[in-house]
Design a protein around this motif. Structure first.
Motif, PDB file in Angstrom:
ATOM      1  N   CYS A 209      -0.450  -6.698  -0.046  1.00 21.61           N
ATOM      2  CA  CYS A 209      -1.701  -5.944   0.008  1.00 21.61           C
ATOM      3  C   CYS A 209      -1.431  -4.483  -0.344  1.00 21.61           C
ATOM      4  O   CYS A 209      -0.519  -3.848   0.210  1.00 21.61           O
ATOM      5  CB  CYS A 209      -2.318  -6.042   1.409  1.00 21.61           C
ATOM      6  N   GLY A 210      -2.199  -3.942  -1.238  1.00 19.80           N
ATOM      7  CA  GLY A 210      -2.001  -2.567  -1.679  1.00 19.80           C
ATOM      8  C   GLY A 210      -2.555  -1.558  -0.696  1.00 19.80           C
ATOM      9  O   GLY A 210      -3.107  -1.897   0.367  1.00 19.80           O
ATOM     10  N   PRO A 211      -2.434  -0.277  -1.033  1.00 19.01           N
ATOM     11  CA  PRO A 211      -2.969   0.766  -0.146  1.00 19.01           C
ATOM     12  C   PRO A 211      -4.481   0.693   0.008  1.00 19.01           C
ATOM     13  O   PRO A 211      -5.023   1.192   0.983  1.00 19.01           O
ATOM     14  CB  PRO A 211      -2.545   2.060  -0.850  1.00 19.01           C
ATOM     15  N   THR A 309      -0.077  -0.414   4.852  1.00 18.66           N
ATOM     16  CA  THR A 309       0.713  -1.383   4.087  1.00 18.66           C
ATOM     17  C   THR A 309       1.813  -1.997   4.941  1.00 18.66           C
ATOM     18  O   THR A 309       2.066  -3.206   4.878  1.00 18.66           O
ATOM     19  CB  THR A 309       1.319  -0.707   2.855  1.00 18.66           C
ATOM     20  N   LYS A 313       2.450  -5.954   5.939  1.00 14.19           N
ATOM     21  CA  LYS A 313       3.749  -6.599   5.717  1.00 14.19           C
ATOM     22  C   LYS A 313       4.283  -7.208   7.004  1.00 14.19           C
ATOM     23  O   LYS A 313       4.890  -8.278   6.997  1.00 14.19           O
ATOM     24  CB  LYS A 313       4.741  -5.584   5.153  1.00 14.19           C
TER      25      LYS A 313
END
Length: 343
Positions: A209-211, A309, A313
């Motif tokens: 998943c990005g910022p 982020t 994770k």
């Protein structure tokens, strides 16, 4: 007889004694068919019945009797696939509705058991090892790029072994072979590996998943990052499974939104601004203050993006570890239930 050749008997001598006893040894090879049940392949045992009797002479003309209770296996040649457990003999007398004469016959039951060591070491043990290797795909780091490749490779290997098992059952069965316990084990293992690969793809999507992703929901923060992380012993550097975990709360949410708040740099600048003359300090210049505020805001947003982020994770890592133990338990129970029942 299931032989397609009906040739005449060989010309052999007949021994005739003075008391009327006649012995005629006529060598012959008889081919017969047998209904084979391969449901428990390769741990199956078979019972093949060989019935010897006359179709034209009744019991008043030819009386068949077995001299021994079992067949003579002294000249039996060992087979590489089947083991003979015994060959009991029984005498049956049948009276049909059309006739009053009895028709005796002698039936030999050949008890066979398949030698399963070849199939265990060449078909079942590789499947069991592949089954326990598949959950380790959850243990691989998501940044390695080999999680999905491992699942697909194991699935292709099991497909090859499934074809070998199917060919072995097809050649052993006389009629259309049913689904064996070994085949059920292969199908269940392939289904489990397919599910694990699909879950791996979903978890990798969560990991990367990005910022711009949304913050972790409160229920996921409480369930996954707190309870499941302690259950699966997933902790960061410097923590342990027994130490209490501090879950980011309102402070992190306030920083995620990028709301108002002073950074350490802004606080220091304000303190210095309050204690220095206005005409001698550069802190009172509006351009410099706006630049410092812009840099501090960018730094706060960058830290919020990094924290967001890292939380996603950590969620992916906890889910990886949880599904790894779940699939290990499923593989163990499936191996014990299916193969234990077949054996």
């Amino acid at each position: 007889s299931a032989d397609d050749r009906f040739g005449g008997s060989m010309e052999t001598n007949v021994v005739l004694r003075s008391d009327g006893y006649i012995m005629w040894d006529s060598p012959a090879i008889t081919k017969s068919s047998c209904k084979v049940d391969v449901s428990y392949f390769p741990f199956d045992g078979q019972q093949c019945r060989l019935t010897f009797g006359s179709w034209t002479y009744n019991g008043n003309q030819i009386d068949l009797r077995n001299r021994l209770d079992t067949g003579d296996l002294t000249d039996f040649v060992e087979n590489v696939e089947w083991e003979v457990l015994g060959m009991p003999a029984t005498r049956n007398v049948i009276t049909y509705g059309c006739c009053s004469e009895p028709y005796p016959d002698v039936t030999y039951t050949l008890l066979l058991r398949r030698r399963a060591s070849f199939y265990i070491f060449n078909l079942l043990l590789p499947c069991i090892m592949f089954s326990f290797l598949a959950p380790l795909g959850f243990y691989l780091p998501a940044d390695s790029g080999e999680k999905v490749s491992l699942g697909v490779t194991v699935l292709l290997a099991l497909t090859v072994f499934q074809l070998l098992v199917g060919m072995g059952v097809f050649h052993s069965a006389v009629v259309s072979p049913p689904i064996t316990h070994a085949g059920k084990y292969y199908i269940a293992t392939m289904t489990m590996i397919t599910a694990s690969t699909a879950l791996t793809i979903f978890i990798m999507n969560v990991h990367h998943c990005g910022p711009g992703a949304r913050p972790v929901p409160p229920w996921a923060r409480r369930l996954i990052l707190h309870h499941m992380a302690r259950l699966c012993c997933v902790y960061e550097v410097g923590e342990s499974c027994k130490s209490p975990r501090r879950v980011p709360g309102r402070r992190a949410g306030r920083e995620d939104t990028g709301g108002p708040g002073e950074s350490p740099t802004e606080g220091k600048v304000s303190a210095e601004a309050g204690g220095c003359p206005r005409n001698r300090c550069l802190c009172h210049h509006d351009g410099l203050l706006s630049n410092v505020g812009y840099i501090a805001g960018c730094f706060r947003r960058h830290r919020a993006f990094q924290r967001r982020t890292s939380e996603w994770k950590k969620v992916a890592k906890v889910m990886d570890r949880f599904f790894m133990w779940v699939f290990f338990l499923m593989v163990f129970l499936m191996s014990v239930l299916v193969l234990g029942n077949a054996a």
